[in-house]
Design a protein around this motif. Sequence first.
Motif, PDB file in Angstrom:
ATOM      1  N   SER A   1       9.342   8.400  -7.823  1.00  0.00           N
ATOM      2  CA  SER A   1       9.561   8.928  -6.335  1.00  0.00           C
ATOM      3  C   SER A   1      11.123   8.279  -5.959  1.00  0.00           C
ATOM      4  N   ILE A   2      11.372   7.286  -6.588  1.00  0.00           N
ATOM      5  CA  ILE A   2      12.728   6.553  -6.205  1.00  0.00           C
ATOM      6  C   ILE A   2      14.051   7.434  -6.573  1.00  0.00           C
ATOM      7  N   LYS A   3      14.772   7.507  -5.534  1.00  0.00           N
ATOM      8  CA  LYS A   3      16.133   8.491  -5.731  1.00  0.00           C
ATOM      9  C   LYS A   3      17.511   7.484  -5.588  1.00  0.00           C
TER      10      LYS A   3
ATOM     11  N   PRO B   1       5.516   1.044  -4.008  1.00  0.00           N
ATOM     12  CA  PRO B   1       4.724   2.399  -3.709  1.00  0.00           C
ATOM     13  C   PRO B   1       5.247   3.247  -3.959  1.00  0.00           C
ATOM     14  N   ILE B   2       4.670   4.354  -4.391  1.00  0.00           N
ATOM     15  CA  ILE B   2       5.003   5.789  -4.751  1.00  0.00           C
ATOM     16  C   ILE B   2       5.497   6.715  -3.559  1.00  0.00           C
ATOM     17  N   SER B   3       5.141   6.015  -2.531  1.00  0.00           N
ATOM     18  CA  SER B   3       5.544   6.658  -1.135  1.00  0.00           C
ATOM     19  C   SER B   3       6.934   6.567  -0.601  1.00  0.00           C
ATOM     20  N   VAL B   4       7.478   5.513  -1.213  1.00  0.00           N
ATOM     21  CA  VAL B   4       9.176   5.487  -0.902  1.00  0.00           C
ATOM     22  C   VAL B   4       9.892   6.245  -1.944  1.00  0.00           C
ATOM     23  N   ASP B   5      11.093   6.286  -1.296  1.00  0.00           N
ATOM     24  CA  ASP B   5      12.105   7.094  -2.293  1.00  0.00           C
ATOM     25  C   ASP B   5      13.425   6.126  -2.564  1.00  0.00           C
ATOM     26  N   LYS B   6      13.510   4.915  -1.939  1.00  0.00           N
ATOM     27  CA  LYS B   6      14.430   4.175  -2.043  1.00  0.00           C
ATOM     28  C   LYS B   6      14.036   2.636  -2.348  1.00  0.00           C
TER      29      LYS B   6
ATOM     30  N   PRO C   1       0.800  -1.307   0.008  1.00  0.00           N
ATOM     31  CA  PRO C   1       0.103  -0.002  -0.177  1.00  0.00           C
ATOM     32  C   PRO C   1       0.758   1.181   0.031  1.00  0.00           C
ATOM     33  N   ASN C   2       0.021   2.302  -0.592  1.00  0.00           N
ATOM     34  CA  ASN C   2       0.834   3.567  -0.659  1.00  0.00           C
ATOM     35  C   ASN C   2       1.084   4.491   0.810  1.00  0.00           C
ATOM     36  N   SER C   3       0.685   3.585   1.989  1.00  0.00           N
ATOM     37  CA  SER C   3       0.856   4.022   3.138  1.00  0.00           C
ATOM     38  C   SER C   3       2.272   3.807   3.773  1.00  0.00           C
ATOM     39  N   ILE C   4       3.029   3.047   3.111  1.00  0.00           N
ATOM     40  CA  ILE C   4       4.348   2.493   3.418  1.00  0.00           C
ATOM     41  C   ILE C   4       5.445   3.757   2.939  1.00  0.00           C
TER      42      ILE C   4
END
Length: 421
Positions: free
Chosen positions: A330-332, A305-310, A282-285
């Motif tokens: 969103s991933i860096k 999920p788009i909510s994480v950056d790694k 889920p995008n809550s992560i």
Amino acid sequence: MKKVVFTMLLTVGCWLIGAGNASAINIKLKRDKAVVDGINYQLNAKKESATVVKNTEPYLGDIVIPEKITVDSITFFVEEIASGAFSNCPGLTSVSIPRTVTKIGSDIFKGCSSIAEITLPDKINEIPSGAFENCSSLKTVNLPAGIKKIGSGIFKGCKSMEYFEFPTSVSSVPNSTFEGCSSLREVVLSTNIKEIGGEAFQQCANMESINLPTGVKEIGSECFKECVSLKSIKFPASLQVIASSLLQGCTSLERIELPNSIQSIKDDAFRGCVLLDSVYLPNSIRNLGSSIFEDCPNLHVVNIPISVDKIPNSMFENCSSLGNVEIPVSIKEIGSDAFKNCSSITAVNIPVSVKSIGGEAFDKCNSLMEVTAQSALPVKITSSTFAKATQKEGRLHVKASSVNNYQLDKQWGKFLNIVGY
């Protein structure tokens, strides 16, 4: 004359000591110990109470603890069983505990491998740590309805226990409660359970399912590790964290359901779940740990999920069935070994947001023949980020204006076929 009187007193004193020994009371220890019918007691004359303590030799057979004992015309009520009183007594087959007992110590029956059933009296409201640990024949424990607290590891290693129901008065399942209970098939958790400790069900090899109460807010690390028969699990909406190694090695697990309340998944959470085939994150992560899905060879569908950056280190390592994965904008950072040995991946699109990709991130992805890099400037990679097969036989797609930048880059330049779009 004085000498005669002294001699007579000395004789009387010796006679009293001899009489004390005959009645099993140790005069030298201030009359605080007694052995009655083979059971060793610690006595408290002021409170007129007795505590069952460990014997010099292991207890054997069937033991019946009386409600009271009489020593030197004094009645002592048996109110407590000390820590380790019956521990490591493999020849002990049963213990009858009287209703007068209100307290038991830790490790009380630890290692009593022949006991099959225990009933605790109603006045006991706490069971200390390790109470029944390694009671390998124990199948049934009857707890008081009003029990308030249970210590850690109370049933650890009870390999014959198949069923247990928690009293409604208990609000937590402590660490290692059922660890190594290889015959355990069913545990009924009351709706009052709010917390389940680490390793609580580790290596419960016969448990196929468990119903987690809706109010559970915390589940400790390695809680279900190596529960090799567990097929599915649904987490309650009250849970926010999937702890480290929570379901590691659950080789029969096919399905998991993660609620929108989950904010973090820790290291190795589902590592080695060889039958797990699809997961929705889920995008809550907000945070993902390393090696979450490592060694899940049947996993073929998963979203990031788009909510994480790694994408952490080794997140999908050895997921040989995993198809093309969409990396969100969103991933860096993509960590080392993130997709190592994902042999079914044929194409990957690296968004402009990505700033670095770790060593061996796509190593041994020998089917990976289409790589698209969206960034105008070459992303930081290492000499081992991509497999040689990808570099020699695959195609690297970059913006037409960036082809020269990638050809001149020390690492990206190893791609023999760089195509502009």
